[in-house]
Design a protein around this motif. Sequence first.
Motif, PDB file in Angstrom:
ATOM      1  N   LEU A 183      -8.941  -0.493   0.100  1.00  7.01           N
ATOM      2  CA  LEU A 183      -7.478  -0.537  -0.007  1.00  7.01           C
ATOM      3  C   LEU A 183      -6.960  -1.053   1.329  1.00  7.01           C
ATOM      4  O   LEU A 183      -7.182  -0.427   2.368  1.00  7.01           O
ATOM      5  CB  LEU A 183      -6.912   0.853  -0.301  1.00  7.01           C
ATOM      6  CG  LEU A 183      -7.406   1.530  -1.589  1.00  7.01           C
ATOM      7  CD1 LEU A 183      -6.799   2.929  -1.731  1.00  7.01           C
ATOM      8  CD2 LEU A 183      -7.093   0.690  -2.827  1.00  7.01           C
ATOM      9  N   PHE A 184      -6.312  -2.197   1.302  1.00  5.85           N
ATOM     10  CA  PHE A 184      -5.816  -2.826   2.532  1.00  5.85           C
ATOM     11  C   PHE A 184      -4.311  -2.617   2.588  1.00  5.85           C
ATOM     12  O   PHE A 184      -3.555  -3.266   1.879  1.00  5.85           O
ATOM     13  CB  PHE A 184      -6.204  -4.304   2.558  1.00  5.85           C
ATOM     14  CG  PHE A 184      -7.690  -4.509   2.722  1.00  5.85           C
ATOM     15  CD1 PHE A 184      -8.559  -4.328   1.654  1.00  5.85           C
ATOM     16  CD2 PHE A 184      -8.233  -4.834   3.959  1.00  5.85           C
ATOM     17  CE1 PHE A 184      -9.924  -4.477   1.799  1.00  5.85           C
ATOM     18  CE2 PHE A 184      -9.603  -5.000   4.122  1.00  5.85           C
ATOM     19  CZ  PHE A 184     -10.452  -4.818   3.041  1.00  5.85           C
ATOM     20  N   SER A 189       1.993   2.977  -3.220  1.00  3.31           N
ATOM     21  CA  SER A 189       1.058   2.699  -4.319  1.00  3.31           C
ATOM     22  C   SER A 189      -0.352   3.172  -3.979  1.00  3.31           C
ATOM     23  O   SER A 189      -1.020   3.812  -4.788  1.00  3.31           O
ATOM     24  CB  SER A 189       0.989   1.191  -4.584  1.00  3.31           C
ATOM     25  OG  SER A 189       1.865   0.799  -5.577  1.00  3.31           O
ATOM     26  N   ALA A 190      -0.801   2.826  -2.766  1.00  2.98           N
ATOM     27  CA  ALA A 190      -2.195   3.104  -2.395  1.00  2.98           C
ATOM     28  C   ALA A 190      -2.461   4.599  -2.346  1.00  2.98           C
ATOM     29  O   ALA A 190      -3.539   5.052  -2.734  1.00  2.98           O
ATOM     30  CB  ALA A 190      -2.502   2.466  -1.043  1.00  2.98           C
ATOM     31  N   HIS A 191      -1.484   5.387  -1.892  1.00  9.97           N
ATOM     32  CA  HIS A 191      -1.777   6.809  -1.740  1.00  9.97           C
ATOM     33  C   HIS A 191      -1.848   7.516  -3.096  1.00  9.97           C
ATOM     34  O   HIS A 191      -2.392   8.607  -3.212  1.00  9.97           O
ATOM     35  CB  HIS A 191      -0.851   7.470  -0.704  1.00  9.97           C
ATOM     36  CG  HIS A 191       0.249   8.310  -1.248  1.00  9.97           C
ATOM     37  ND1 HIS A 191       1.454   7.792  -1.626  1.00  9.97           N
ATOM     38  CD2 HIS A 191       0.323   9.635  -1.466  1.00  9.97           C
ATOM     39  CE1 HIS A 191       2.227   8.771  -2.063  1.00  9.97           C
ATOM     40  NE2 HIS A 191       1.566   9.904  -1.977  1.00  9.97           N
ATOM     41  N   TYR A 205     -12.495   2.706   0.975  1.00  7.84           N
ATOM     42  CA  TYR A 205     -12.431   2.212   2.356  1.00  7.84           C
ATOM     43  C   TYR A 205     -11.005   1.733   2.607  1.00  7.84           C
ATOM     44  O   TYR A 205     -10.507   0.871   1.883  1.00  7.84           O
ATOM     45  CB  TYR A 205     -13.440   1.066   2.541  1.00  7.84           C
ATOM     46  CG  TYR A 205     -14.865   1.551   2.362  1.00  7.84           C
ATOM     47  CD1 TYR A 205     -15.399   1.733   1.079  1.00  7.84           C
ATOM     48  CD2 TYR A 205     -15.647   1.879   3.459  1.00  7.84           C
ATOM     49  CE1 TYR A 205     -16.684   2.229   0.904  1.00  7.84           C
ATOM     50  CE2 TYR A 205     -16.944   2.365   3.285  1.00  7.84           C
ATOM     51  CZ  TYR A 205     -17.445   2.539   2.009  1.00  7.84           C
ATOM     52  OH  TYR A 205     -18.716   3.042   1.835  1.00  7.84           O
ATOM     53  N   VAL A 206     -10.348   2.311   3.597  1.00  3.18           N
ATOM     54  CA  VAL A 206      -8.923   2.019   3.830  1.00  3.18           C
ATOM     55  C   VAL A 206      -8.732   1.331   5.180  1.00  3.18           C
ATOM     56  O   VAL A 206      -9.128   1.864   6.217  1.00  3.18           O
ATOM     57  CB  VAL A 206      -8.075   3.315   3.789  1.00  3.18           C
ATOM     58  CG1 VAL A 206      -6.619   3.013   4.133  1.00  3.18           C
ATOM     59  CG2 VAL A 206      -8.171   3.976   2.417  1.00  3.18           C
ATOM     60  N   PHE A 242      -2.130  -4.548  -0.235  1.00  4.62           N
ATOM     61  CA  PHE A 242      -0.755  -4.099  -0.490  1.00  4.62           C
ATOM     62  C   PHE A 242       0.237  -4.720   0.490  1.00  4.62           C
ATOM     63  O   PHE A 242       1.428  -4.618   0.297  1.00  4.62           O
ATOM     64  CB  PHE A 242      -0.671  -2.569  -0.396  1.00  4.62           C
ATOM     65  CG  PHE A 242      -1.487  -1.864  -1.445  1.00  4.62           C
ATOM     66  CD1 PHE A 242      -0.949  -1.585  -2.685  1.00  4.62           C
ATOM     67  CD2 PHE A 242      -2.802  -1.480  -1.198  1.00  4.62           C
ATOM     68  CE1 PHE A 242      -1.690  -0.933  -3.663  1.00  4.62           C
ATOM     69  CE2 PHE A 242      -3.550  -0.829  -2.175  1.00  4.62           C
ATOM     70  CZ  PHE A 242      -2.996  -0.557  -3.401  1.00  4.62           C
ATOM     71  N   ALA A 243      -0.255  -5.326   1.571  1.00  5.21           N
ATOM     72  CA  ALA A 243       0.650  -5.880   2.577  1.00  5.21           C
ATOM     73  C   ALA A 243       1.084  -7.287   2.158  1.00  5.21           C
ATOM     74  O   ALA A 243       0.312  -7.995   1.510  1.00  5.21           O
ATOM     75  CB  ALA A 243      -0.059  -5.933   3.918  1.00  5.21           C
TER      76      ALA A 243
END
Length: 342
Positions: A183-184, A189-191, A205-206, A242-243
């Motif tokens: 997860l970049f 959303s990611a959390h 892997y974050v 996500f960025a």
Amino acid sequence: MQAARLESVTIHMKAAILASPDDISKCPLEIRDVPRPLLKPGQVLLRVSACGVCRTDLHIVEGELPPRCNEIIPGHQIVGEIADPGTTDLTSGTRVGVSWIGGVDGACWYCRHGMENLCDAPAFTGYSLNGGYAEYTIARADFTYSLENRLDDLQAAPLLCAGIIGFRSLRVAEVKHGERVGLFGFGASAHLAIAVLQAWNCEVYVSTRGASHRRLAASLGATWVGSDTERPPVKLDRAVTFAPSGDVVVTALASLRKGGVVAINAIHLDRIPEFDYDSLLWGERQIRSVTNMTRSDARDFLQIAADINLRPKTTVFSLDQVNDALAAIKNDSIDGAAVIVL
Ligand SMILES: [Zn+2]
Ligand SMILES: [Zn+2]
């Protein structure tokens, strides 16, 4: 006489109205008493109990997204109770959720081929249709999602946009149980997506900018956490970015095994930088974008969220504090999701 008197009765409701977009520090949302909306066939009237605040709302309120209407009530993560089912077969009192996609035409090539997320003429809740920053709202019955009692109002609201889109990103990346997933970026959303990945026994892997997001990722059980310039120590099966940055996409691509997929969860990217095809894309690696959502994404995700008791961190605001809630999103000054509770 009697009929005339009945007609003259207009029921009012309190709503946050956006008439002219402006910087959130100028409080562009105005709380007003407005007539309660009237139902058209196929619509239901909802008494709103909670509405999540999404970053897209900020883009609408500040005018980064060009206005679609003279005045609009924003808000597209709506939890409400059916106050009037109109002509539909839904029942009064049923608790439902409404998300960003408020309707599709059902007629275009994409709708007819099971890709309603790509519809040529979608309607957007809180953008082209009035949304949930109000005591009442109307929604197309076929774009409401019934909510299980296991999901309470506060818990369900932030799931309805960030959660569903994060889930769709995992689908677009074709994540399978037990895989290594990157997860970049680690925002709203990611959390939520990380909880689904854990339920699927994936290693997560974050890579993310911002120490607080790294701490949050570590506390939510990420296998590895690094800064936005660090690359995970292993080859990944899948990655979601996500960025709004093309550099991040290339970093994610460089972290993939052969045959891996990067899903880009961003409406806008600054640019895609030039990259080396031979080492980064060859080997059947794929770059895919994530666009909107389908109703089955919403239903499947809400089912999983209930099963795993996915409980986003939330901060509660009243409708009168709606400008403050949006400012908090802008300034990153709260942990987790902002929710307007009515
Ligand atoms: Zn949203
Ligand atoms: Zn369509």
